[in-house]
Design a protein around this motif. Structure first.
Motif, PDB file in Angstrom:
ATOM      1  N   UNK A  87     -15.637 -21.247  35.415  1.00  0.00           N
ATOM      2  CA  UNK A  87     -14.525 -22.182  35.640  1.00  0.00           C
ATOM      3  C   UNK A  87     -13.420 -21.881  34.630  1.00  0.00           C
ATOM      4  N   UNK A  88     -12.200 -21.738  35.155  1.00  0.00           N
ATOM      5  CA  UNK A  88     -11.047 -21.454  34.296  1.00  0.00           C
ATOM      6  C   UNK A  88     -10.038 -22.587  34.453  1.00  0.00           C
ATOM      7  N   UNK A  89      -9.389 -22.930  33.348  1.00  0.00           N
ATOM      8  CA  UNK A  89      -8.383 -23.988  33.380  1.00  0.00           C
ATOM      9  C   UNK A  89      -7.126 -23.473  32.677  1.00  0.00           C
ATOM     10  N   UNK A  90      -5.954 -23.955  33.078  1.00  0.00           N
ATOM     11  CA  UNK A  90      -4.745 -23.531  32.349  1.00  0.00           C
ATOM     12  C   UNK A  90      -4.687 -24.118  30.941  1.00  0.00           C
ATOM     13  N   UNK A  91      -5.466 -25.171  30.699  1.00  0.00           N
ATOM     14  CA  UNK A  91      -5.458 -25.804  29.373  1.00  0.00           C
ATOM     15  C   UNK A  91      -6.797 -26.454  29.106  1.00  0.00           C
ATOM     16  N   UNK A  92      -6.819 -27.457  28.229  1.00  0.00           N
ATOM     17  CA  UNK A  92      -8.087 -28.158  27.974  1.00  0.00           C
ATOM     18  C   UNK A  92      -7.813 -29.626  27.658  1.00  0.00           C
ATOM     19  N   UNK A  93      -8.756 -30.474  28.064  1.00  0.00           N
ATOM     20  CA  UNK A  93      -8.717 -31.872  27.661  1.00  0.00           C
ATOM     21  C   UNK A  93     -10.083 -32.159  27.052  1.00  0.00           C
ATOM     22  N   UNK A  94     -10.177 -33.211  26.277  1.00  0.00           N
ATOM     23  CA  UNK A  94     -11.479 -33.500  25.669  1.00  0.00           C
ATOM     24  C   UNK A  94     -12.512 -33.822  26.744  1.00  0.00           C
ATOM     25  N   UNK A  95     -12.074 -34.489  27.819  1.00  0.00           N
ATOM     26  CA  UNK A  95     -13.078 -34.813  28.841  1.00  0.00           C
ATOM     27  C   UNK A  95     -13.590 -33.543  29.532  1.00  0.00           C
ATOM     28  N   UNK A  96     -12.689 -32.588  29.768  1.00  0.00           N
ATOM     29  CA  UNK A  96     -13.152 -31.322  30.370  1.00  0.00           C
ATOM     30  C   UNK A  96     -14.093 -30.580  29.427  1.00  0.00           C
ATOM     31  N   UNK A  97     -13.741 -30.558  28.146  1.00  0.00           N
ATOM     32  CA  UNK A  97     -14.579 -29.850  27.158  1.00  0.00           C
ATOM     33  C   UNK A  97     -15.957 -30.509  27.065  1.00  0.00           C
ATOM     34  N   UNK A  98     -15.981 -31.840  27.070  1.00  0.00           N
ATOM     35  CA  UNK A  98     -17.258 -32.574  27.049  1.00  0.00           C
ATOM     36  C   UNK A  98     -18.091 -32.236  28.275  1.00  0.00           C
ATOM     37  N   UNK A  99     -17.433 -32.290  29.424  1.00  0.00           N
ATOM     38  CA  UNK A  99     -18.132 -32.050  30.687  1.00  0.00           C
ATOM     39  C   UNK A  99     -18.704 -30.634  30.717  1.00  0.00           C
ATOM     40  N   UNK A 100     -17.865 -29.675  30.274  1.00  0.00           N
ATOM     41  CA  UNK A 100     -18.288 -28.269  30.311  1.00  0.00           C
ATOM     42  C   UNK A 100     -19.482 -28.034  29.399  1.00  0.00           C
ATOM     43  N   UNK A 101     -19.508 -28.758  28.290  1.00  0.00           N
ATOM     44  CA  UNK A 101     -20.602 -28.581  27.341  1.00  0.00           C
ATOM     45  C   UNK A 101     -21.952 -28.940  27.979  1.00  0.00           C
ATOM     46  N   UNK A 102     -21.941 -29.956  28.835  1.00  0.00           N
ATOM     47  CA  UNK A 102     -23.185 -30.385  29.486  1.00  0.00           C
ATOM     48  C   UNK A 102     -23.490 -29.591  30.748  1.00  0.00           C
ATOM     49  N   UNK A 103     -22.495 -28.826  31.200  1.00  0.00           N
ATOM     50  CA  UNK A 103     -22.682 -28.112  32.466  1.00  0.00           C
ATOM     51  C   UNK A 103     -23.298 -26.750  32.164  1.00  0.00           C
ATOM     52  N   UNK A 104     -23.912 -26.143  33.172  1.00  0.00           N
ATOM     53  CA  UNK A 104     -24.500 -24.829  32.938  1.00  0.00           C
ATOM     54  C   UNK A 104     -23.517 -23.721  33.347  1.00  0.00           C
ATOM     55  N   UNK A 105     -22.278 -24.114  33.659  1.00  0.00           N
ATOM     56  CA  UNK A 105     -21.309 -23.133  34.145  1.00  0.00           C
ATOM     57  C   UNK A 105     -20.357 -22.732  33.019  1.00  0.00           C
ATOM     58  N   UNK A 106     -20.185 -21.425  32.778  1.00  0.00           N
ATOM     59  CA  UNK A 106     -19.271 -21.006  31.715  1.00  0.00           C
ATOM     60  C   UNK A 106     -17.846 -21.519  31.954  1.00  0.00           C
ATOM     61  N   UNK A 107     -17.236 -22.014  30.895  1.00  0.00           N
ATOM     62  CA  UNK A 107     -15.893 -22.607  30.989  1.00  0.00           C
ATOM     63  C   UNK A 107     -14.929 -21.803  30.107  1.00  0.00           C
ATOM     64  N   UNK A 108     -13.811 -21.415  30.691  1.00  0.00           N
ATOM     65  CA  UNK A 108     -12.804 -20.643  29.953  1.00  0.00           C
ATOM     66  C   UNK A 108     -11.475 -21.393  30.038  1.00  0.00           C
ATOM     67  N   UNK A 109     -11.209 -22.246  29.057  1.00  0.00           N
ATOM     68  CA  UNK A 109      -9.965 -23.015  29.106  1.00  0.00           C
ATOM     69  C   UNK A 109      -8.787 -22.208  28.573  1.00  0.00           C
ATOM     70  N   UNK A 110      -7.599 -22.660  28.934  1.00  0.00           N
ATOM     71  CA  UNK A 110      -6.394 -22.005  28.454  1.00  0.00           C
ATOM     72  C   UNK A 110      -5.985 -22.520  27.088  1.00  0.00           C
ATOM     73  N   UNK A 111      -5.456 -21.613  26.269  1.00  0.00           N
ATOM     74  CA  UNK A 111      -4.882 -21.987  24.972  1.00  0.00           C
ATOM     75  C   UNK A 111      -3.471 -21.428  24.893  1.00  0.00           C
ATOM     76  N   UNK A 112      -2.612 -22.154  24.186  1.00  0.00           N
ATOM     77  CA  UNK A 112      -1.236 -21.678  24.018  1.00  0.00           C
ATOM     78  C   UNK A 112      -0.839 -21.642  22.554  1.00  0.00           C
ATOM     79  N   UNK A 113      -1.690 -22.198  21.685  1.00  0.00           N
ATOM     80  CA  UNK A 113      -1.360 -22.212  20.253  1.00  0.00           C
ATOM     81  C   UNK A 113      -2.637 -22.339  19.421  1.00  0.00           C
ATOM     82  N   UNK A 114      -2.472 -22.255  18.094  1.00  0.00           N
ATOM     83  CA  UNK A 114      -3.630 -22.250  17.185  1.00  0.00           C
ATOM     84  C   UNK A 114      -4.432 -23.549  17.286  1.00  0.00           C
ATOM     85  N   UNK A 115      -3.750 -24.677  17.466  1.00  0.00           N
ATOM     86  CA  UNK A 115      -4.481 -25.955  17.539  1.00  0.00           C
ATOM     87  C   UNK A 115      -5.402 -25.997  18.756  1.00  0.00           C
ATOM     88  N   UNK A 116      -4.944 -25.430  19.878  1.00  0.00           N
ATOM     89  CA  UNK A 116      -5.797 -25.373  21.074  1.00  0.00           C
ATOM     90  C   UNK A 116      -7.056 -24.562  20.775  1.00  0.00           C
TER      91      UNK A 116
END
Ligand code: 3PG
Length: 214
Positions: A87-116
């Motif tokens: 699963x790829x996303x243009x960005x990330x939200x905490x809820x997506x990151x939480x969900x991905x952590x519990x999922x068995x599917x690799x998650x590749x979120x988008x980053x645009x800066x160091x904080x991301x």
């Protein structure tokens, strides 16, 4: 299950697709495979996306099909149920990151800066899409990220094309590039599968370092 990093190592180019007609998805997947590309990101930018993912997942052996433009947890669940292997996303939200952590599917979120990058790292991630790569500084940004984020890898996407992909792939922190240029919507609409195969072959030749092909 592969890790996100392993997903980005499947092929040096990840085609980013918008498929309007799910009935075409299998032919498109074979066109990519014939061109040497065995991974594809089907974006949720069309109503047909989920059907397209499930058709490729069920019918095309040896094609690693994933979902892109996944921007909330409902969509994450939906594409996972459809058979997306990443699963790829243009960005990330905490809820997506939480969900991905519990999922068995690799998650590749988008980053645009160091904080991301730092937020993603807090969730144990070390592979990201750099998006929109060309607008957020391209190769210069990747070079800058290699200082503080030594173990982090990227898939630059957004503005990548046949003329600049080699520059991205030369970066040690880049595992692959993503883009729509390799399987454009007009070729999909017109059913020009041979041309899609040709673009894949051309892309891979350039990715391997033979610039005469461009
Ligand atoms: C994406 O979501 O990954 C981008 O829209 C792809 O960008 P491109 O069209 O510039 O390749």
């Amino acid at each position: 299950m592969l890790s996100a990093k392993e997903v980005l190592q499947v092929c040096s180019i990840i085609p980013v697709l918008a498929i309007e007609d799910a009935a075409k998805a299998v032919d498109i997947a074979y066109a990519l495979k014939d061109g040497g590309i065995n991974i594809m990101e089907i974006t949720l930018r069309t109503d047909a996306a989920c059907d397209a993912i499930s058709k490729v997942a069920q019918e095309v052996d040896g094609m690693m099909v994933g979902a892109g433009t996944v921007i909330n947890t409902e969509q994450f669940k939906m594409v996972k149920d459809a058979g997306a292997r990443f699963v790829i996303s243009p960005g990330m939200t905490e809820s997506l990151l939480d969900y991905a952590q519990d999922s068995k599917t690799p998650f590749i979120p988008g980053v645009a800066n160091a904080s991301d990058v730092m937020l993603g790292m807090e969730y144990g991630l070390s592979a990201f899409k750099l998006f929109p790569a060309h607008i957020v500084g391209g190769v210069d940004t990747l070079k800058a990220f290699s200082g503080p984020f030594k173990e982090v890898s990227f898939c630059p996407t957004g503005g990548v094309n046949i003329n600049n992909l080699r520059g991205y792939l030369d970066m040690p922190n880049v595992l692959c590039v993503g883009g729509t240029w390799i399987c454009p919507s007009d070729l999909i609409k017109e059913g020009k599968y041979e041309e899609i195969t040709r673009l894949c072959k051309e892309g891979l030749i350039v990715a391997r370092g033979n610039t005469d092909a461009a």
